[in-house]
Design an enzyme around this catalytic site. Structure first.
Site, short mmCIF file in Angstrom:
data_model
loop_
_atom_site.label_atom_id
_atom_site.label_comp_id
_atom_site.label_asym_id
_atom_site.label_seq_id
_atom_site.Cartn_x
_atom_site.Cartn_y
_atom_site.Cartn_z
N LYS A 199 3.12 17.01 9.97
CA LYS A 199 3.28 17.77 8.72
C LYS A 199 4.34 18.86 8.91
O LYS A 199 5.26 19.00 8.12
CB LYS A 199 1.92 18.36 8.34
CG LYS A 199 1.94 19.21 7.10
CD LYS A 199 0.53 19.66 6.74
CE LYS A 199 0.62 20.74 5.67
NZ LYS A 199 -0.68 21.24 5.25
N GLU A 205 3.20 18.86 21.07
CA GLU A 205 2.86 17.54 21.61
C GLU A 205 3.70 16.45 20.94
O GLU A 205 4.31 15.61 21.60
CB GLU A 205 1.37 17.22 21.37
CG GLU A 205 0.40 18.05 22.19
CD GLU A 205 -0.01 19.33 21.49
OE1 GLU A 205 0.75 19.82 20.60
OE2 GLU A 205 -1.08 19.87 21.83
N GLY A 259 -3.59 18.67 7.09
CA GLY A 259 -3.39 17.67 8.14
C GLY A 259 -4.56 16.70 8.25
O GLY A 259 -4.38 15.48 8.32
N ARG A 260 -5.79 17.23 8.26
CA ARG A 260 -6.96 16.37 8.47
C ARG A 260 -7.36 15.63 7.21
O ARG A 260 -8.34 14.87 7.21
CB ARG A 260 -8.12 17.20 9.02
CG ARG A 260 -8.45 18.44 8.22
CD ARG A 260 -9.38 19.36 9.00
NE ARG A 260 -9.62 20.63 8.31
CZ ARG A 260 -8.84 21.71 8.37
NH1 ARG A 260 -7.73 21.67 9.09
NH2 ARG A 260 -9.15 22.82 7.75
N GLU A 345 -12.94 21.31 12.27
CA GLU A 345 -11.75 22.13 11.99
C GLU A 345 -11.89 22.76 10.60
O GLU A 345 -11.38 23.85 10.35
CB GLU A 345 -10.47 21.30 12.09
CG GLU A 345 -9.22 22.14 12.31
CD GLU A 345 -7.97 21.34 12.61
OE1 GLU A 345 -7.44 20.70 11.69
OE2 GLU A 345 -7.50 21.36 13.77
N HIS A 376 -27.52 2.86 24.93
CA HIS A 376 -27.61 2.69 26.38
C HIS A 376 -26.97 3.86 27.11
O HIS A 376 -26.64 3.75 28.29
CB HIS A 376 -26.97 1.36 26.78
CG HIS A 376 -27.69 0.19 26.17
ND1 HIS A 376 -28.76 -0.42 26.79
CD2 HIS A 376 -27.53 -0.43 24.98
CE1 HIS A 376 -29.21 -1.39 26.02
NE2 HIS A 376 -28.49 -1.42 24.90
N LYS A 505 -2.66 27.84 21.40
CA LYS A 505 -1.28 27.32 21.35
C LYS A 505 -0.30 28.40 21.82
O LYS A 505 0.62 28.17 22.59
CB LYS A 505 -0.91 26.96 19.91
CG LYS A 505 -1.41 25.65 19.40
CD LYS A 505 -0.73 25.38 18.04
CE LYS A 505 -1.51 24.36 17.23
NZ LYS A 505 -1.02 24.23 15.86
O1 F6P Z 1 -3.43 22.37 15.61
C1 F6P Z 1 -4.16 21.87 14.58
C2 F6P Z 1 -3.31 21.11 13.62
O2 F6P Z 1 -2.58 21.99 12.83
C3 F6P Z 1 -4.14 20.18 12.75
O3 F6P Z 1 -4.71 20.81 11.67
C4 F6P Z 1 -3.15 19.12 12.41
O4 F6P Z 1 -3.78 17.95 11.94
C5 F6P Z 1 -2.46 18.94 13.73
O5 F6P Z 1 -2.40 20.25 14.28
C6 F6P Z 1 -1.10 18.32 13.67
O6 F6P Z 1 -0.22 19.08 12.91
P1 F6P Z 1 1.17 18.49 12.44
O7 F6P Z 1 0.89 17.32 11.56
O8 F6P Z 1 1.86 19.60 11.71
O9 F6P Z 1 1.94 18.06 13.66
#
Ligand code: F6P
Length: 539
Positions: A199, A205, A259-260, A345, A376, A505
């Site tokens: 987003k 990452e 995002g979620r 979240e 199990h 972060k």
């Molecule tokens: O760090 C949490 C978060 O902001 C989530 O809410 C989101 O889904 C994820 O990181 C990834 O964010 P982006 O889509 O901006 O890379």
């Protein structure tokens, strides 16, 4: 007496009454405490809810204004007050609805235009019109994203495996180099499309992995053709351009999609490539059906509302601190992980909307695994541990494998047996009989029997549906989204921000130079310094 006090009083008053005894008192308990919506059946008769408790919970929902908050969300009001944003993932699946206004502007033309672009792109890539730089069809798609930009795509792709008939999708999320290494191993960069899903297009990452993947592509794809292999899903046009993604390969969305909550729009592109635009539309239509149900069904017959109220009953009145999501559906293997983000979240908050500390607990810990595997592993604790864990079972009436219908019957039997066993339990007398039949006597009989007692009276709900189709999956996810919403309104929190992920972060960015052997003036605690010293590494 406040609505909360009334509920507390009911909780105390019902203390010794078992769930099982409620079935003895009410021959129609199943009918009275279950709800159907289309092919979906939600059975909550194996909880302690009775008419008074349900009325109390419904009063609570009315008292906090669940309906007006719901309408405000669908209307496009800026209910995400700490980010000053509307919350409109529902607009992404508003295929049969009317206009949705944000700041006086209808967002639907933009939503539908992007959906059409996604469909066109998917169709052309799937039929080989859009090719790799060498002219060959794309065989593989790698979605690089994390959190909502990963969990939605990967969870839904696995869930809809029987519908996959496009390029094979793979997912990279973790900054751990093992993830990208293992995922790309065996893939051919010459016929792989890389989707960078973020987003913000700033997430460490994702951007680090995206750069590594681009370099991997460049090992065979000529630099001037690299953009043929790249797609971006993001709200940021500038940053995607800087990364080298062609404008017509960027599928954008607005800041009112969290995002979620983003699988319904461009973040769902890998799913659309995998299952095709028609099945993706079915997925959206399922969610839209649940939206309409949530908007129009009376509170007492409203599935997300009931699921939310049961969650509140368990979290706040019974003080159960976790809940298990137990899909008896192997293809929902990643649903618990998906719901962890969606739920924790969203509702893992400690202050109310007005910034004051919460007077009650907010979101519980969500966890789970598909059945029967969980049986199990951790079900021992669910049945005999000292803590009560409300369980949310899910099961399809039939599987996608008619030739293995008998296995599906075993799956169903296990699912139903677990909720029955949790409620029914086994008392000491029955355990003693069992041991007596095995030849035990005296003190040893008693000792052995005690280990075979199940206290029972452990609550669960069961969600049953026909078959895990795209439409049903859409309904299930939307059901849980709205459940989280209902609970968030009751707790008076903002379910749509996520400030709790920021501090870690920030500190990681500050620590990186130290991990790489540099020195900085940043103060750190003794533990962190000790751990840094023990690394003894140089980047
Ligand atoms: O760090 C949490 C978060 O902001 C989530 O809410 C989101 O889904 C994820 O990181 C990834 O964010 P982006 O889509 O901006 O890379």
């Amino acid at each position: 007496m406040s609505v909360w006090d009334k509920l507390r009083q009911l909780h105390q008053a019902r203390g010794s009454q078992s769930i099982k005894s409620r079935f003895d008192q009410d021959a129609n308990r199943f009918d009275n405490y279950s709800l159907s919506f289309g092919d979906m059946l939600f059975d909550y008769s194996k909880t302690a809810l009775d008419r008074d408790i349900l009325d109390g919970l419904l009063n609570l929902a009315r008292h906090v204004g669940v309906e007006s908050r719901r309408d405000a969300m669908f209307r496009g009001d800026k209910i995400n007050e700490t980010e000053n944003r509307a919350v409109l993932h529902t607009a992404l699946r508003n295929l049969n609805g009317g206009p949705v206004l944000v700041d006086g502007q209808d967002v639907m033309p933009g939503v539908l235009h992007t959906l059409e672009r996604m469909k066109k792109f998917s169709t052309r890539l799937r039929n080989g019109t859009i090719t790799a730089a060498n002219g060959a069809p794309f065989t593989d798609v790698v979605n690089i994203g994390i959190g909502g930009s990963d969990l939605g795509p990967v969870m839904t792709d696995i869930a809809l495996t029987p519908y996959q008939d496009g390029p094979k999708c793979h997912f990279i999320s973790n900054i751990d180099g093992a993830d990208i290494t293992d995922t790309l191993a065996g893939l051919d960069p010459a016929t792989t499309l890389v989707i960078v899903a973020s987003k913000t297009f700033t997430t460490t990452e994702t951007m680090t992995n995206a750069t590594a993947a681009k370099n991997w592509l460049l090992s065979v794809v000529p630099a001037e053709k690299i953009s043929d292999h790249l797609v971006a899903l993001s709200t940021s046009e500038e940053k995607t351009a800087e990364f080298g993604v062609k404008r017509n390969r960027v599928f954008g969305f607005e800041d009112w999609v969290g995002g979620r909550y983003s699988i319904w729009g461009p973040i769902g592109l890998s799913l659309m490539l995998s299952i095709g635009p028609e099945d993706f539309t079915e997925f959206l239509l399922g969610a839209e059906e649940m939206d309409r149900h949530f908007q129009t069904a009376p509170l007492a017959e409203n599935m997300p509302v009931l699921l939310g109220l049961i969650g509140v009953w368990h979290a706040n009145l019974c003080q159960y601190h976790t809940r298990a999501v137990l899909p008896y559906d192997q293809r929902l293997a990643r649903l618990p992980a998906y719901l962890q983000q969606l739920d924790m979240e969203s509702n893992g908050k400690g202050v109310s909307m007005d910034g004051k500390p919460l007077a009650c607990d907010s979101g519980p810990i969500v966890w789970g695994e598909p059945g029967t595997n969980g049986q199990h592993a951790f079900y021992q604790l669910i049945h005999q541990g000292t803590r009560t864990i409300p369980c949310e079972f899910m099961i399809a009436r039939r599987g996608h494998e008619p030739e293995l219908a008998y296995q599906h019957n075993i799956l169903i039997a296990n699912c139903l047996a677990q909720s029955e066993a949790l409620m029914r339990g086994r008392d000491l007398q029955r355990a003693c009989e069992l041991m007596r039949r095995q030849g035990y006597t005296g003190a040893e009989l008693e000792r052995q029997a005690a280990h075979r007692v199940f206290t029972g009276n452990r609550p669960s709900t069961t969600l049953m549906y026909d078959l895990l189709t795209p439409r049903t999956l859409g309904k299930i996810i939307a059901l849980y989204e709205h459940r989280v919403f209902v609970e968030g309104v009751i707790w008076g929190i903002n379910s749509f921000d996520q400030w709790g992920v920021e501090l870690g972060k920030r500190l990681a960015n500050r620590l990186l130079p130290l991990v790489c052997g540099e020195t900085t003036d940043d103060p750190h605690d003794g533990s962190t310094l000790g751990l840094l010293a023990s690394l003894n590494i140089h980047c």
